[in-house]
Scaffold this motif. Structure first.
Motif, PDB file in Angstrom:
ATOM      1  N   PHE A 206       0.838  -1.205   0.000  1.00 38.58           N
ATOM      2  CA  PHE A 206       0.000   0.000   0.000  1.00 38.58           C
ATOM      3  C   PHE A 206       0.872   1.253   0.000  1.00 38.58           C
ATOM      4  CE2 PHE A 206      -2.576   3.291   2.061  1.00 38.58           C
ATOM      5  CZ  PHE A 206      -3.730   3.232   1.279  1.00 38.58           C
ATOM      6  N   PHE A 207       1.943   1.216   0.765  1.00 37.48           N
ATOM      7  CA  PHE A 207       2.900   2.330   0.784  1.00 37.48           C
ATOM      8  C   PHE A 207       3.520   2.529  -0.600  1.00 37.48           C
ATOM      9  CE2 PHE A 207       7.385   3.543   1.133  1.00 37.48           C
ATOM     10  CZ  PHE A 207       7.289   4.765   1.776  1.00 37.48           C
ATOM     11  N   ILE A 208       3.900   1.433  -1.251  1.00 33.17           N
ATOM     12  CA  ILE A 208       4.512   1.514  -2.583  1.00 33.17           C
ATOM     13  C   ILE A 208       3.533   2.094  -3.607  1.00 33.17           C
ATOM     14  CG2 ILE A 208       5.378   0.114  -4.505  1.00 33.17           C
ATOM     15  CD1 ILE A 208       6.615  -1.754  -2.437  1.00 33.17           C
ATOM     16  N   ALA A 209       2.281   1.637  -3.549  1.00 37.99           N
ATOM     17  CA  ALA A 209       1.284   2.126  -4.513  1.00 37.99           C
ATOM     18  C   ALA A 209       1.044   3.627  -4.350  1.00 37.99           C
ATOM     19  CB  ALA A 209      -0.022   1.348  -4.340  1.00 37.99           C
ATOM     20  N   SER A 210       0.986   4.104  -3.119  1.00 40.97           N
ATOM     21  CA  SER A 210       0.735   5.535  -2.877  1.00 40.97           C
ATOM     22  C   SER A 210       1.925   6.386  -3.325  1.00 40.97           C
ATOM     23  CB  SER A 210       0.442   5.762  -1.392  1.00 40.97           C
ATOM     24  OG  SER A 210      -0.698   5.037  -0.994  1.00 40.97           O
ATOM     25  N   VAL A 211       3.133   5.949  -2.987  1.00 40.26           N
ATOM     26  CA  VAL A 211       4.314   6.712  -3.401  1.00 40.26           C
ATOM     27  C   VAL A 211       4.480   6.667  -4.920  1.00 40.26           C
ATOM     28  CG1 VAL A 211       6.826   6.874  -3.200  1.00 40.26           C
ATOM     29  CG2 VAL A 211       5.442   6.339  -1.185  1.00 40.26           C
ATOM     30  N   HIS A 296       2.877  12.084   4.766  1.00 42.00           N
ATOM     31  CA  HIS A 296       2.673  11.996   6.219  1.00 42.00           C
ATOM     32  C   HIS A 296       1.935  10.711   6.583  1.00 42.00           C
ATOM     33  CE1 HIS A 296       1.636  13.102  10.326  1.00 42.00           C
ATOM     34  NE2 HIS A 296       0.352  12.835  10.043  1.00 42.00           N
ATOM     35  N   ASN A 297       0.850  10.445   5.894  1.00 36.56           N
ATOM     36  CA  ASN A 297       0.078   9.234   6.195  1.00 36.56           C
ATOM     37  C   ASN A 297       0.855   7.967   5.875  1.00 36.56           C
ATOM     38  OD1 ASN A 297      -2.112  10.789   7.013  1.00 36.56           O
ATOM     39  ND2 ASN A 297      -3.007  10.834   4.963  1.00 36.56           N
ATOM     40  N   GLN A 298       1.551   7.956   4.753  1.00 33.03           N
ATOM     41  CA  GLN A 298       2.259   6.760   4.339  1.00 33.03           C
ATOM     42  C   GLN A 298       3.463   6.460   5.225  1.00 33.03           C
ATOM     43  OE1 GLN A 298       1.009   4.681   2.160  1.00 33.03           O
ATOM     44  NE2 GLN A 298      -0.697   6.127   2.001  1.00 33.03           N
ATOM     45  N   LEU A 299       4.150   7.496   5.677  1.00 37.04           N
ATOM     46  CA  LEU A 299       5.301   7.274   6.560  1.00 37.04           C
ATOM     47  C   LEU A 299       4.860   6.773   7.938  1.00 37.04           C
ATOM     48  CD1 LEU A 299       7.499  10.350   5.603  1.00 37.04           C
ATOM     49  CD2 LEU A 299       7.903   7.951   5.018  1.00 37.04           C
TER      50      LEU A 299
END
Length: 342
Positions: A206-211, A296-299
């Motif tokens: 999910f982090f990868i997709a958002s970044v 901010h949310n992803q980190l």
């Protein structure tokens, strides 16, 4: 006695001194010409009128019906004229190619002059600094994205290995009565690690997709506007240089129209440059706000998931995924059912 050879009716047409036909013989000539040609050539609808040699036209062939026996004449169709105002598509394309070639030449000359240090360049220091920071950040975000993808790949392989190892321990626990409990403990441990690894893998993906969306869509769209702004800046400087060179030269009847035309083109490209600069400033502002919110949310997600996983806190790991509304995909969920395949 020798007989006289038949005379051609066309040879008997008398003309006046100025080269015009006599009116009394014009109708008889047309009538004899009609009778002398075979039927079916369609000359019954043709009337030939001759004009003087000094006229603007040497001859006009008018299409129309001769008066019929009933005394009614068919309506004549007028001569076909080509309007001068009808534009030729080929000429329009040629004009577009000419303008494009001239614009390309001016821009190329401006770029070469800037690289050689001979030409002047319009610079917005504040905007240029923001653009440089954006490009530098994009490279750093791309590096983080690559590393996160590598971590995801390695974690997926580890989870897959742990799952296989747990199945192997479980199988041995059923077949080895002496080591049944030991194999059973290890099987449960590996299966639990695999389950927690899948949960962590969902958070990392999910982090990868958002970044990835931020870097390759949002930032890339802003950089595309930046490229358009830079092209507009080069065109603006090219036409500004032309106008400055014309203003330094003599002013006479030949150069004044060129100066006026150059002034108009310069104004058009100046408005385009100002518009693109304003668009870039607005997009950079919105991008910065969106970037801060997304990262901010992803980190926070990435930190909490990693910390909970290595601390062995399964409940905290699951709570982290619920907090960011992440749903794990069960194995085989993406495969279509037999009914969909039909």
């Amino acid at each position: 006695m020798a007989q006289e050879s038949p005379k051609n009716s066309a040879a008997e047409i008398p003309v006046t001194s100025n080269g015009q036909l006599e009116d009394s013989h014009e109708h008889s000539f047309n009538r004899d010409l009609k009778c002398s040609l075979p039927v079916g050539l369609g000359l019954s609808e043709t009337k030939i009128t001759s004009h003087g040699f000094d006229g603007a036209k040497e001859g006009v062939v008018e299409a129309g019906q001769f008066p019929s026996k009933g005394g009614r004449a068919q309506q004549k169709s007028g001569p076909v004229l080509l309007a001068d105002e009808v534009k030729n598509p080929a000429m329009e394309k040629l004009e577009l190619v000419r303008k494009w070639s001239l614009n390309t030449y001016k821009c190329t000359r401006q770029i070469i002059s800037e690289k050689l240090g001979r030409g002047s360049r319009t610079v917005d220091l504040e905007l240029e600094a923001q653009i440089d920071i954006l490009r530098d950040n994009k490279k750093k975000y791309e590096n983080i994205l690559r590393l996160a993808q590598t971590l995801s790949t390695q974690l997926f392989q580890m989870v897959h290995t742990q799952r296989q190892l747990g199945d192997a321990f479980a199988d041995l626990s059923l077949k080895s009565l002496e080591l049944h409990e030991e194999f059973g403990y290890n099987a449960d441990t590996q299966k639990l690690l695999a389950k927690n690894g899948e949960t962590l893998l969902g958070a990392i993906n999910f982090f990868i997709a958002s970044v990835n969306t931020l870097v390759n869509k949002t930032i890339e769209d802003t950089l595309l506007t930046v490229k358009q702004y830079e092209s507009a800046r080069i065109e603006y400087d090219a036409y500004r240089t032309d106008l400055e060179e014309l203003n330094l030269g003599p002013r006479d009847a030949n150069t004044l129209p060129k100066i006026e035309q150059s002034q108009q083109l310069f104004q058009v490209h100046k408005e385009k440059y100002d518009k693109m600069r304003n668009d870039v400033s607005i997009k950079l502002k919105f991008l910065e706000e969106n970037k801060v919110k997304v990262l901010h949310n992803q980190l926070v997600l990435f930190h909490n998931a990693i910390a909970a996983y290595f601390a062995g806190n399964q409940k905290q790991l699951e709570q982290t995924l619920k907090q960011f509304h992440i749903k794990l995909k069960t194995p085989g969920a993406d495969a279509p059912s037999w009914l969909e395949e039909q």
